[in-house]
Write an enzyme that holds these catalytic residues in place. Sequence first.
Site, mmCIF file in Angstrom:
data_model
loop_
_atom_site.group_PDB
_atom_site.id
_atom_site.type_symbol
_atom_site.label_atom_id
_atom_site.label_comp_id
_atom_site.label_asym_id
_atom_site.label_seq_id
_atom_site.Cartn_x
_atom_site.Cartn_y
_atom_site.Cartn_z
ATOM 1 N N ASP A 130 0.837 -1.188 0.000
ATOM 2 C CA ASP A 130 0.000 0.000 0.000
ATOM 3 C C ASP A 130 0.880 1.250 0.000
ATOM 4 O O ASP A 130 1.978 1.235 -0.560
ATOM 5 C CB ASP A 130 -0.927 -0.028 1.226
ATOM 6 C CG ASP A 130 -2.257 0.658 0.971
ATOM 7 O OD1 ASP A 130 -2.239 1.828 0.544
ATOM 8 O OD2 ASP A 130 -3.297 0.044 1.192
ATOM 9 N N HIS A 175 -3.976 6.145 3.400
ATOM 10 C CA HIS A 175 -4.570 4.911 2.894
ATOM 11 C C HIS A 175 -3.910 3.679 3.499
ATOM 12 O O HIS A 175 -4.589 2.746 3.966
ATOM 13 C CB HIS A 175 -4.444 4.901 1.368
ATOM 14 C CG HIS A 175 -5.204 3.815 0.687
ATOM 15 N ND1 HIS A 175 -4.686 2.554 0.490
ATOM 16 C CD2 HIS A 175 -6.441 3.802 0.124
ATOM 17 C CE1 HIS A 175 -5.568 1.813 -0.165
ATOM 18 N NE2 HIS A 175 -6.642 2.554 -0.397
ATOM 19 N N SER A 209 -10.854 -1.003 -0.971
ATOM 20 C CA SER A 209 -9.616 -0.945 -0.189
ATOM 21 C C SER A 209 -9.890 -1.191 1.281
ATOM 22 O O SER A 209 -9.027 -1.696 2.006
ATOM 23 C CB SER A 209 -8.949 0.431 -0.331
ATOM 24 O OG SER A 209 -8.206 0.529 -1.500
#
Length: 664
Positions: free
Chosen positions: A45, A116, A454
């Site tokens: 990620d 994220h 996600s």
Amino acid sequence: MNKGRKLHTTRSWEFLGLEQNGVVPSNSIWNKARYGEDTIIGNLDTGVWPESKSFSDDGYGPIPSKWKGICQNDIDTRFHCNRKLIGARYFNKGYAAIVGSKFNSSFNTPRDNDGHGTHTLSTAGGNLVAKASAFGFGKGTAKGGSPRARVVTYKVCWPPVGGEECFDADILAAFDMAIHDGVDVLSVSLGGEPIDFFNDSIAIGSFHAIKHGIVVVCSAGNSGPADGTVVNIAPWQITVGASTMDREFPSIVVLGNDMHYKGQSLSTKVLPHQKFFPLISAADAKVANASVKTALFCQAGAIDPKKATGKVLVCLRGLNGGVEKGQQAALAGAVGMILANGIFTDNEILVEAHVLPASNINYTDGLTVFTYINSTKNPTAYITPVTTQIGKKPAPVMAAFSSKGPNTITPEILKPDITAPGVSVIAAYTEAEGPTNEDFDKRRVQFNSLSGTSMSCPHVSGIVGLLKTLYPNWSPAAIKSAIMTSATTLDNLNEPILNASNIKAGPFSYGAGHVQPNLAMDPGLVYDLTPTDYLNFLCALGYNETLISLFSKNTYKCPNPINLANLNYPSITIPNLGGSITVTRTVKNVGSPGTYRAKVMRPMGISIYVKPRKLKFEKAGEEKTFSVTLKVKNAQAIKEYVFGELIWSDNVHYVRSPIVVKAV
């Protein structure tokens, strides 16, 4: 393979994550696997914010001896690992080769400057954090799916030149190092477009991972609700769609005619108690040189302060971010904002951390608000403060953004495999950026609410971590089978799961259904597969030795061609059924001795015969093979895909497999 291909994270802009009362039932999978400190979850990620409380190592013992990785903080010396966050690496050579002079040494860090990566890793394996919340809402104990697991970050995504950038070369390098380091699970909240496996870095990297017993969990993508948009469609990956949970953050829009419309928000700003303000459509508040469309979407510079000041502004969702629209409304002097869905977003409402009192409402309610504005000379509105509510029904509901099947590369493999919570998920966040990642947002938070596949992917990664703790010798395919065959297709009203348009969803939306962790730890039977089975699958696709060498370091000679329909997958998909076909499956008993009987829900217009109808297992590890014959009864009446299911049950376990058929 084109190693310069660019992928992106699967956050939708717009758990497991937050436990409302901190109580874990004694018979739950979390309780039984609570001491899973030997399980290692890796995350491909945007890095991690190591200072987050979700990665505290309080109470942890020594790092497992199997761990061979490092904490790559040679440049960023402020970055520290510990006995919880046991490793961190960054991969940017592919990115540097593309961006050239724009690359600088500040990129040489595994630190998450985007949010994220921290969010996804903490969802998968974050430690327990009491009194967590998003802006004071959804208060509870935050914890990842495998809260005692060790976690590792592999940073492969970098600042955008035209979107979040995650390049094939960096992704493949990260997979290689994760295999070397000794992770047990890899969570991959990345995606691009569905492409052939030999050009797909995530497919290639995950194949090498499963050869080493590493389970790879991937996002299905955020290109829904269109059909045929699902990505990460290799059969050796667990592909996860996104659905809602039973928590919401309502903020009611009250019109001057006393009509009430439930919206949602995470805005901490409130209007004076029950004070109504003038209401205006953004289209009516535009500056002279702006188009109606630009104004309606509340884009920068389109709203006239002379018209908007002191009023509640109604904007339309789309084109630019919802929080940015609120910023433009605030800059124009508006006291509040109503953000209405467009026709393509329908009933799905995403929760956003607005900078002024605001509520997001669905398409139908938005039409009513606009109608009200046009029906009276002095329209007014009030927006109630945000609250947190648990127990929303129906739930789960499939997210509109969640990418759907059919699988456009190998339609014989149903994708996605499963769905999990992916809407308004609260988890840890970076403090290098504001919660909206907008330049104007100077707020900093420890936890944030995000939506996207996600967010659903690491839910399943966390569950996989628990299963690896309970069953360290199970293969990746066995773990996938346990998750799929124990899933449910019913919501909390005991009705079929719906999509965002309030229409019954199906396997192309949710695969086998919504994940049920407690049932997955005792599946009864599993459909197992080996790396050799997957190589034979590639052979059936016509891959030659050169292409297969991308997946196998040793030369592999393809056996006699196999039928793709006979891959021992936990679902059965026949995309071009003409006449009849017989497929075979093998199940392994992973429970007590028992006798399982077959029950079939036939797809419309298809007859199905299972042989034998009864399977008797006398010990754990025993395998039995059965056949399923599917026959078209009336091809003229079947114009689209039709769906059914096969259940093997001993009256304790219900081992369910979706059946997907299209007649020709």
